[in-house]
Design a protein around this motif. Structure first.
Motif, PDB file in Angstrom:
ATOM      1  N   ALA A 229       0.829  -1.212   0.000  1.00  0.00           N
ATOM      2  CA  ALA A 229       0.000   0.000   0.000  1.00  0.00           C
ATOM      3  C   ALA A 229       0.861   1.260   0.000  1.00  0.00           C
ATOM      4  CB  ALA A 229      -0.936  -0.012   1.206  1.00  0.00           C
ATOM      5  N   MET A 230       1.947   1.242   0.778  1.00  0.00           N
ATOM      6  CA  MET A 230       2.826   2.404   0.833  1.00  0.00           C
ATOM      7  C   MET A 230       3.468   2.669  -0.518  1.00  0.00           C
ATOM      8  SD  MET A 230       4.727   2.314   4.562  1.00  0.00           S
ATOM      9  CE  MET A 230       6.222   2.043   3.666  1.00  0.00           C
ATOM     10  N   ASN A 231       3.939   1.628  -1.165  1.00  0.00           N
ATOM     11  CA  ASN A 231       4.580   1.805  -2.464  1.00  0.00           C
ATOM     12  C   ASN A 231       3.592   2.307  -3.519  1.00  0.00           C
ATOM     13  OD1 ASN A 231       7.059   0.983  -1.484  1.00  0.00           O
ATOM     14  ND2 ASN A 231       6.779  -1.156  -2.073  1.00  0.00           N
ATOM     15  N   GLU A 232       2.364   1.764  -3.492  1.00  0.00           N
ATOM     16  CA  GLU A 232       1.359   2.190  -4.460  1.00  0.00           C
ATOM     17  C   GLU A 232       0.945   3.643  -4.245  1.00  0.00           C
ATOM     18  OE1 GLU A 232      -1.759  -0.636  -4.019  1.00  0.00           O
ATOM     19  OE2 GLU A 232      -0.795  -2.165  -5.300  1.00  0.00           O
ATOM     20  N   ALA A 233       1.014   4.102  -2.985  1.00  0.00           N
ATOM     21  CA  ALA A 233       0.635   5.482  -2.670  1.00  0.00           C
ATOM     22  C   ALA A 233       1.799   6.448  -2.806  1.00  0.00           C
ATOM     23  CB  ALA A 233       0.065   5.545  -1.246  1.00  0.00           C
ATOM     24  N   GLY A 234       2.982   5.938  -3.158  1.00  0.00           N
ATOM     25  CA  GLY A 234       4.150   6.798  -3.291  1.00  0.00           C
ATOM     26  C   GLY A 234       4.739   7.228  -1.963  1.00  0.00           C
ATOM     27  N   LEU A 235       4.419   6.485  -0.889  1.00  0.00           N
ATOM     28  CA  LEU A 235       4.912   6.838   0.439  1.00  0.00           C
ATOM     29  C   LEU A 235       6.063   5.943   0.883  1.00  0.00           C
ATOM     30  CD1 LEU A 235       1.454   7.296   2.194  1.00  0.00           C
ATOM     31  CD2 LEU A 235       2.884   9.050   1.132  1.00  0.00           C
ATOM     32  N   GLY A 236       6.421   4.981   0.058  1.00  0.00           N
ATOM     33  CA  GLY A 236       7.458   4.036   0.449  1.00  0.00           C
ATOM     34  C   GLY A 236       8.765   4.274  -0.257  1.00  0.00           C
ATOM     35  N   ARG A 237       9.206   3.300  -1.040  1.00  0.00           N
ATOM     36  CA  ARG A 237      10.477   3.412  -1.744  1.00  0.00           C
ATOM     37  C   ARG A 237      10.408   4.533  -2.776  1.00  0.00           C
ATOM     38  NH1 ARG A 237       9.723   1.257  -6.757  1.00  0.00           N
ATOM     39  NH2 ARG A 237       8.026  -0.247  -7.039  1.00  0.00           N
ATOM     40  N   PRO A 238      11.549   5.098  -3.121  1.00  0.00           N
ATOM     41  CA  PRO A 238      11.559   6.198  -4.096  1.00  0.00           C
ATOM     42  C   PRO A 238      11.143   5.741  -5.486  1.00  0.00           C
ATOM     43  CG  PRO A 238      13.610   6.075  -2.846  1.00  0.00           C
ATOM     44  CD  PRO A 238      12.855   4.821  -2.553  1.00  0.00           C
ATOM     45  N   GLN A 239      10.782   6.723  -6.301  1.00  0.00           N
ATOM     46  CA  GLN A 239      10.497   6.446  -7.704  1.00  0.00           C
ATOM     47  C   GLN A 239      11.801   6.144  -8.442  1.00  0.00           C
ATOM     48  OE1 GLN A 239       7.401   6.247  -9.060  1.00  0.00           O
ATOM     49  NE2 GLN A 239       6.652   6.504  -6.957  1.00  0.00           N
ATOM     50  N   ALA A 240      11.678   5.598  -9.615  1.00  0.00           N
ATOM     51  CA  ALA A 240      12.862   5.226 -10.384  1.00  0.00           C
ATOM     52  C   ALA A 240      13.706   6.456 -10.702  1.00  0.00           C
ATOM     53  CB  ALA A 240      12.432   4.563 -11.682  1.00  0.00           C
ATOM     54  N   PRO A 241      15.025   6.352 -10.522  1.00  0.00           N
ATOM     55  CA  PRO A 241      15.904   7.456 -10.904  1.00  0.00           C
ATOM     56  C   PRO A 241      15.814   7.712 -12.407  1.00  0.00           C
ATOM     57  CG  PRO A 241      17.066   5.816  -9.585  1.00  0.00           C
ATOM     58  CD  PRO A 241      15.759   5.220  -9.977  1.00  0.00           C
ATOM     59  N   SER A 242      16.019   8.944 -12.815  1.00  0.00           N
ATOM     60  CA  SER A 242      15.895   9.280 -14.232  1.00  0.00           C
ATOM     61  C   SER A 242      16.942   8.579 -15.079  1.00  0.00           C
ATOM     62  CB  SER A 242      16.025  10.794 -14.411  1.00  0.00           C
ATOM     63  OG  SER A 242      17.274  11.247 -13.888  1.00  0.00           O
ATOM     64  N   ALA A 243      18.070   8.206 -14.463  1.00  0.00           N
ATOM     65  CA  ALA A 243      19.149   7.557 -15.214  1.00  0.00           C
ATOM     66  C   ALA A 243      18.963   6.062 -15.318  1.00  0.00           C
ATOM     67  CB  ALA A 243      20.491   7.865 -14.558  1.00  0.00           C
TER      68      ALA A 243
END
Length: 451
Positions: A229-243
């Motif tokens: 749930a945290m990951n789906e809500a953007g509250l957990g692990r970071p988003q993918a780095p641009s590189a």
């Protein structure tokens, strides 16, 4: 915590009081054996570093000298010496310590290999599940099978019920004052153990509550669902780095080791390369990025995935994971604590504090005191039960008498219903306990004497 003696008040206990007392008894009866095991193993695991150093010193100690050999030679030594494939490498922070590697053998079993970083010689091989790993598995109940991990959530929920009902029983009411000092001094009498039980719960209850709540991320149901749930809500692990390419769910040995609870299920894919991956390129990149040692390099099973290089830190704010292309040494991602969502920050903080490392030695001492307090509560509760146990009466456990009517159970319902909504497995176990309570009540109900 325990109920004060009725002599302290001129009035009989209310229905609510008796209902709470009854469920406090049942909660202790059901979960204290598990809590005692978890407290014992948790207290031991607080000293993981010292235990590992003592157990593995003959293989882990090396003579610090010269320039280390190529990391690719470390892997080759472990591969040749064990006949397996290296899945991760722990680079030590001390020059007099061997490199530690996890090796997967052809039969899918695992071993831990120790390699001299200077000569690239295999110093020894030991079982993957060593002493501290066994302690950890006992603590999470995984040693008894994967299904038993479900009990972790149940036990933690009932531990909270124990503390909440204990506080209700201790709370001053009318002329009965909650005990704050050890007044009874004769260990042969029940009041001594009652006061000791109450004081231990009063002063250490907050620590035990913290341990119960922060232990939930390890439960296979609640912890897994919260992570998702945290990951789906953007509250957990970071988003993918641009590189980097898209984040992909890691499987088996692709799971980054030591990356932390919030990142351990993530990996980064790379473009397909013709050249074979090399550990030396990955470690050179980690050193160039000034990643503090010790750190663990997780070697992916697939060539199209990056190596994950995770710092083995003791504080959540020091968390850092690099994702490096093993074929080129290119940095694909540099994930730091500042990039975590607030959910991941909170849960990781709870885990580091639970393990006694977040605030140094004082943190470890406080967690150890909580583990000791669980045993004091269990032993004192058992002695109290023994001293007030009933005469032999069939299936009776000597539980406090049940009050009649739903109104008399309002306090219990007010405590357990919110917990059951928060922790569903605890709720299911509560329904089972209610059914058992009704069954026992029917079996031990006095039968009318025939005229």
């Amino acid at each position: 915590m325990s109920v004060p003696d009725n002599s302290m008040s001129n009035t009989a206990p209310s229905g609510n009081y008796r209902a709470v007392w009854r469920w406090h008894f049942y909660a202790g009866f059901l979960v204290l054996p598990f809590l005692m095991l978890m407290a014992l193993t948790g207290g031991l695991y607080l000293f993981k570093a010292e235990i590992d150093d003592a157990v593995y010193r003959p293989m882990a100690a090396v003579e610090a000298r010269g320039t280390p050999a190529s990391p690719d030679r470390w892997v080759a030594a472990a591969r040749v010496g064990t006949g397996g494939e290296v899945t991760n490498v722990m680079v030590p922070d001390r020059p007099d310590r061997a490199v530690q590697m996890t090796v997967r053998l052809p039969d899918d079993s695992r071993r831990i290999a120790f390699v001299d970083p200077y000569s690239a010689e295999l110093k020894g091989v030991t079982a993957y599940v060593g002493l501290t790993e066994t302690i950890k598995r006992l603590h999470s109940l995984e040693q008894f099978g994967p299904v038993m991990n479900l009990v972790v959530e149940i036990v933690a929920g009932w531990a909270i019920i124990l503390l909440a009902t204990g506080l209700f029983l201790w709370w001053p009411r009318k002329r009965a004052v909650g005990v704050t000092t050890l007044k009874a001094t004769d260990p042969k009498r029940r009041p001594f153990w009652r006061d000791l039980h109450a004081l231990t719960g009063l002063y250490a209850g907050g620590i035990i509550l913290f341990l119960a709540v922060t232990g939930m991320p390890w439960s296979s149901v609640w912890g897994g669902q919260v992570l998702k749930a945290m990951n789906e809500a953007g509250l957990g692990r970071p988003q993918a780095p641009s590189a980097a390419s898209s984040w992909a769910h890691a499987e088996h040995d692709d799971k980054p080791k030591g990356a932390g609870w919030a990142l351990e299920h993530s990996g980064v894919t790379t473009d397909h390369q013709m050249a074979p991956p090399r550990l030396s390129l990955v470690i050179d990149r980690a050193e160039a990025m000034q990643l503090p040692r010790p750190y663990t390099v997780s070697i992916p099973a697939s060539a199209d995935r990056t190596f994950a290089v995770a710092r083995q830190n003791e504080r959540v704010q020091d968390s850092r994971t690099l994702y490096v292309d093993g074929t080129t040494g290119t940095l694909r991602g540099d994930i730091r604590y500042e990039q975590y969502g607030w959910g991941a920050k909170a849960f990781e903080w709870g885990i580091f504090t639970h393990q006694g490392t977040q605030y140094g030695q004082i943190n470890r001492i406080i967690m150890l005191l909580g583990c000791i307090a669980v045993w004091v509560l269990a032993i004192s509760g058992l002695i109290m039960w023994w001293k007030r146990r009933p005469a032999r009466r069939g299936l009776s456990l000597g539980a406090p008498p049940a009050p009649g009517g739903l109104r008399a159970r309002a306090a219990v319902l007010g405590i357990v219903i919110p917990l059951c909504l928060l922790y569903p497995l605890t709720g299911l176990s509560l329904l089972a306990a209610l059914a058992l309570d009704r069954l026992v009540a029917r079996l031990v109900r006095p039968r009318p004497v025939a005229s």
